[in-house]
Design a protein around this motif. Structure first.
Motif, PDB file in Angstrom:
ATOM      1  N   ASN A  33       0.845  -1.177   0.000  1.00 37.29           N
ATOM      2  CA  ASN A  33       0.000   0.000   0.000  1.00 37.29           C
ATOM      3  C   ASN A  33       0.883   1.230   0.000  1.00 37.29           C
ATOM      4  OD1 ASN A  33      -1.833   2.020   0.532  1.00 37.29           O
ATOM      5  ND2 ASN A  33      -2.943   0.850   2.070  1.00 37.29           N
ATOM      6  N   LYS A  34       0.544   2.222  -0.826  1.00 40.52           N
ATOM      7  CA  LYS A  34       1.366   3.427  -0.879  1.00 40.52           C
ATOM      8  C   LYS A  34       1.361   4.167   0.457  1.00 40.52           C
ATOM      9  CE  LYS A  34      -2.306   6.363  -2.688  1.00 40.52           C
ATOM     10  NZ  LYS A  34      -2.630   6.931  -1.411  1.00 40.52           N
ATOM     11  N   ASP A  35       0.322   3.920   1.268  1.00 39.06           N
ATOM     12  CA  ASP A  35       0.265   4.586   2.568  1.00 39.06           C
ATOM     13  C   ASP A  35       1.292   4.034   3.549  1.00 39.06           C
ATOM     14  OD1 ASP A  35      -1.793   6.140   1.647  1.00 39.06           O
ATOM     15  OD2 ASP A  35      -3.353   4.806   2.408  1.00 39.06           O
ATOM     16  N   PHE A  36       1.847   2.855   3.258  1.00 38.68           N
ATOM     17  CA  PHE A  36       2.844   2.282   4.149  1.00 38.68           C
ATOM     18  C   PHE A  36       4.201   2.949   3.998  1.00 38.68           C
ATOM     19  CE2 PHE A  36       0.517  -2.047   4.014  1.00 38.68           C
ATOM     20  CZ  PHE A  36      -0.444  -1.544   4.854  1.00 38.68           C
ATOM     21  N   LYS A  37       4.412   3.626   2.905  1.00 38.72           N
ATOM     22  CA  LYS A  37       5.702   4.278   2.650  1.00 38.72           C
ATOM     23  C   LYS A  37       5.807   5.528   3.518  1.00 38.72           C
ATOM     24  CE  LYS A  37       8.540   6.205  -0.965  1.00 38.72           C
ATOM     25  NZ  LYS A  37       8.627   6.610  -2.355  1.00 38.72           N
ATOM     26  N   PRO A  38       6.915   5.708   4.229  1.00 35.70           N
ATOM     27  CA  PRO A  38       7.016   6.903   5.064  1.00 35.70           C
ATOM     28  C   PRO A  38       7.142   8.164   4.212  1.00 35.70           C
ATOM     29  CG  PRO A  38       9.032   5.624   5.189  1.00 35.70           C
ATOM     30  CD  PRO A  38       8.066   4.833   4.380  1.00 35.70           C
ATOM     31  N   ALA A  39       6.551   9.229   4.710  1.00 41.24           N
ATOM     32  CA  ALA A  39       6.630  10.528   4.036  1.00 41.24           C
ATOM     33  C   ALA A  39       7.995  11.152   4.349  1.00 41.24           C
ATOM     34  CB  ALA A  39       5.499  11.423   4.533  1.00 41.24           C
ATOM     35  N   PRO A  40       8.331  12.256   3.699  1.00 39.01           N
ATOM     36  CA  PRO A  40       9.602  12.911   4.015  1.00 39.01           C
ATOM     37  C   PRO A  40       9.660  13.360   5.481  1.00 39.01           C
ATOM     38  CG  PRO A  40       8.676  13.808   1.996  1.00 39.01           C
ATOM     39  CD  PRO A  40       7.646  12.892   2.578  1.00 39.01           C
ATOM     40  N   PHE A  41      10.866  13.560   5.961  1.00 38.65           N
ATOM     41  CA  PHE A  41      11.090  13.969   7.349  1.00 38.65           C
ATOM     42  C   PHE A  41      10.307  15.252   7.646  1.00 38.65           C
ATOM     43  CE2 PHE A  41      13.473  16.040  10.729  1.00 38.65           C
ATOM     44  CZ  PHE A  41      13.598  15.001  11.627  1.00 38.65           C
ATOM     45  N   PRO A  42       9.532  15.295   8.744  1.00 40.71           N
ATOM     46  CA  PRO A  42       8.743  16.494   9.045  1.00 40.71           C
ATOM     47  C   PRO A  42       9.642  17.663   9.438  1.00 40.71           C
ATOM     48  CG  PRO A  42       8.528  14.902  10.804  1.00 40.71           C
ATOM     49  CD  PRO A  42       9.321  14.249   9.718  1.00 40.71           C
ATOM     50  N   LYS A  43       9.427  18.783   8.761  1.00 46.65           N
ATOM     51  CA  LYS A  43      10.253  19.961   9.036  1.00 46.65           C
ATOM     52  C   LYS A  43       9.513  21.006   9.872  1.00 46.65           C
ATOM     53  CE  LYS A  43      13.218  19.384   5.014  1.00 46.65           C
ATOM     54  NZ  LYS A  43      13.497  18.070   5.407  1.00 46.65           N
ATOM     55  N   THR A  44       8.209  21.050   9.768  1.00 54.98           N
ATOM     56  CA  THR A  44       7.425  22.015  10.541  1.00 54.98           C
ATOM     57  C   THR A  44       6.634  21.281  11.619  1.00 54.98           C
ATOM     58  OG1 THR A  44       5.506  21.844   9.101  1.00 54.98           O
ATOM     59  CG2 THR A  44       7.192  23.466   8.484  1.00 54.98           C
ATOM     60  N   GLU A  45       6.101  22.080  12.529  1.00 56.62           N
ATOM     61  CA  GLU A  45       5.302  21.494  13.614  1.00 56.62           C
ATOM     62  C   GLU A  45       4.004  20.903  13.064  1.00 56.62           C
ATOM     63  OE1 GLU A  45       4.607  20.185  17.372  1.00 56.62           O
ATOM     64  OE2 GLU A  45       6.438  21.092  16.612  1.00 56.62           O
ATOM     65  N   LYS A  46       3.459  21.513  12.032  1.00 55.94           N
ATOM     66  CA  LYS A  46       2.221  21.002  11.426  1.00 55.94           C
ATOM     67  C   LYS A  46       2.479  19.629  10.788  1.00 55.94           C
ATOM     68  CE  LYS A  46      -1.320  22.265   8.101  1.00 55.94           C
ATOM     69  NZ  LYS A  46      -1.710  23.173   7.030  1.00 55.94           N
ATOM     70  N   GLU A  47       3.586  19.473  10.085  1.00 60.17           N
ATOM     71  CA  GLU A  47       3.932  18.174   9.484  1.00 60.17           C
ATOM     72  C   GLU A  47       4.177  17.131  10.568  1.00 60.17           C
ATOM     73  OE1 GLU A  47       7.342  18.917   7.089  1.00 60.17           O
ATOM     74  OE2 GLU A  47       6.193  19.749   5.419  1.00 60.17           O
ATOM     75  N   ARG A  48       4.777  17.568  11.657  1.00 61.22           N
ATOM     76  CA  ARG A  48       5.056  16.651  12.769  1.00 61.22           C
ATOM     77  C   ARG A  48       3.752  16.146  13.394  1.00 61.22           C
ATOM     78  NH1 ARG A  48       5.882  16.576  17.929  1.00 61.22           N
ATOM     79  NH2 ARG A  48       7.599  15.412  18.829  1.00 61.22           N
ATOM     80  N   LEU A  49       2.787  17.044  13.594  1.00 57.55           N
ATOM     81  CA  LEU A  49       1.496  16.645  14.156  1.00 57.55           C
ATOM     82  C   LEU A  49       0.743  15.721  13.194  1.00 57.55           C
ATOM     83  CD1 LEU A  49       0.358  20.027  15.745  1.00 57.55           C
ATOM     84  CD2 LEU A  49       1.129  17.966  16.928  1.00 57.55           C
ATOM     85  N   ALA A  50       0.837  16.001  11.897  1.00 55.31           N
ATOM     86  CA  ALA A  50       0.176  15.138  10.907  1.00 55.31           C
ATOM     87  C   ALA A  50       0.806  13.748  10.893  1.00 55.31           C
ATOM     88  CB  ALA A  50       0.254  15.785   9.521  1.00 55.31           C
ATOM     89  N   ALA A  51       2.124  13.681  11.038  1.00 54.82           N
ATOM     90  CA  ALA A  51       2.800  12.381  11.064  1.00 54.82           C
ATOM     91  C   ALA A  51       2.427  11.602  12.323  1.00 54.82           C
ATOM     92  CB  ALA A  51       4.309  12.572  10.981  1.00 54.82           C
ATOM     93  N   ALA A  52       2.321  12.299  13.460  1.00 55.25           N
ATOM     94  CA  ALA A  52       1.914  11.628  14.698  1.00 55.25           C
ATOM     95  C   ALA A  52       0.506  11.062  14.555  1.00 55.25           C
ATOM     96  CB  ALA A  52       1.990  12.609  15.866  1.00 55.25           C
ATOM     97  N   LYS A  53      -0.379  11.809  13.922  1.00 58.86           N
ATOM     98  CA  LYS A  53      -1.745  11.341  13.707  1.00 58.86           C
ATOM     99  C   LYS A  53      -1.760  10.150  12.748  1.00 58.86           C
ATOM    100  CE  LYS A  53      -6.290  12.901  12.311  1.00 58.86           C
ATOM    101  NZ  LYS A  53      -7.070  13.977  11.696  1.00 58.86           N
ATOM    102  N   LYS A  54      -0.904  10.198  11.717  1.00 58.71           N
ATOM    103  CA  LYS A  54      -0.834   9.119  10.733  1.00 58.71           C
ATOM    104  C   LYS A  54      -0.435   7.800  11.375  1.00 58.71           C
ATOM    105  CE  LYS A  54       2.060   7.819   6.800  1.00 58.71           C
ATOM    106  NZ  LYS A  54       3.143   8.275   5.923  1.00 58.71           N
TER     107      LYS A  54
END
Length: 177
Positions: A33-54
């Motif tokens: 599943n493409k969702d299993f692939k990790p996204a790029p390293f989170p650089k902002t706090e918003k990306e970090r919160l989205a990754a934690a939710k993911k």
């Protein structure tokens, strides 16, 4: 190259003969599943919160791997060392064959901690210095016993060989008459 071309031609012929086979083949390739692939390293706090939710983690629990080029991206660093065999066998796991619950994040090195691998589930009883001192003590004791008992040889007590008389042949190789 010709084997590849022949394989593709065979696949085309099979799909033309039976279109349902092509649909089933496409469905069976859906294990990744493409969702299993990790996204790029989170650089902002918003990306970090989205990754934690993911990854179904609380924002304070989420700590990604360092961006050192190994390709872990935003995957969470969840710890090491607790092997599957250390988990409770009688807990009602969602996936009992892996002793894992739904949405439970696993280590990026999970293949090292499965049940068919070695993992040290608990810390050793003593530290390495204690083991080293015990080794030296046993080896020193063996060496001391060796040197102390060096002049006291042990052998099977055997008396001297007994012959009928000195200078007399007690055997012969001639045929008896």
């Amino acid at each position: 190259m010709s084997a590849f071309v022949k394989t593709v031609c065979l696949a085309q012929k099979l799909c033309a003969a039976n279109p349902a086979l092509a649909r089933q083949a496409v469905r069976s390739m859906a294990g990744w599943n493409k969702d299993f692939k990790p996204a790029p390293f989170p650089k902002t706090e918003k990306e970090r919160l989205a990754a934690a939710k993911k990854y179904y983690l609380l924002p304070e629990e989420y700590k990604p791997y360092a961006d050192d080029g190994l390709g872990y991206g935003d995957y969470p660093k969840v710890g090491y060392g607790l092997g599957v065999e250390a988990k409770d066998n009688y807990y009602p796991w969602d996936y009992p064959e892996h002793k894992r619950n739904l949405h439970e994040p696993i280590s990026a090195n999970h293949d090292l901690y499965s049940e068919d691998r070695y993992s040290q589930a608990e810390p050793p009883r003593y530290n390495n210095a204690y083991y080293f001192v015990c080794f030296l003590g046993v080896m020193s004791g063996c060496l001391a016993l060796y040197y102390w008992l060096e002049d006291k040889k042990m052998y099977r007590p055997v008396s001297a060989k007994q012959y009928p008389a000195d200078g007399v042949k007690h055997y012969t190789f001639e045929r008896s008459k």
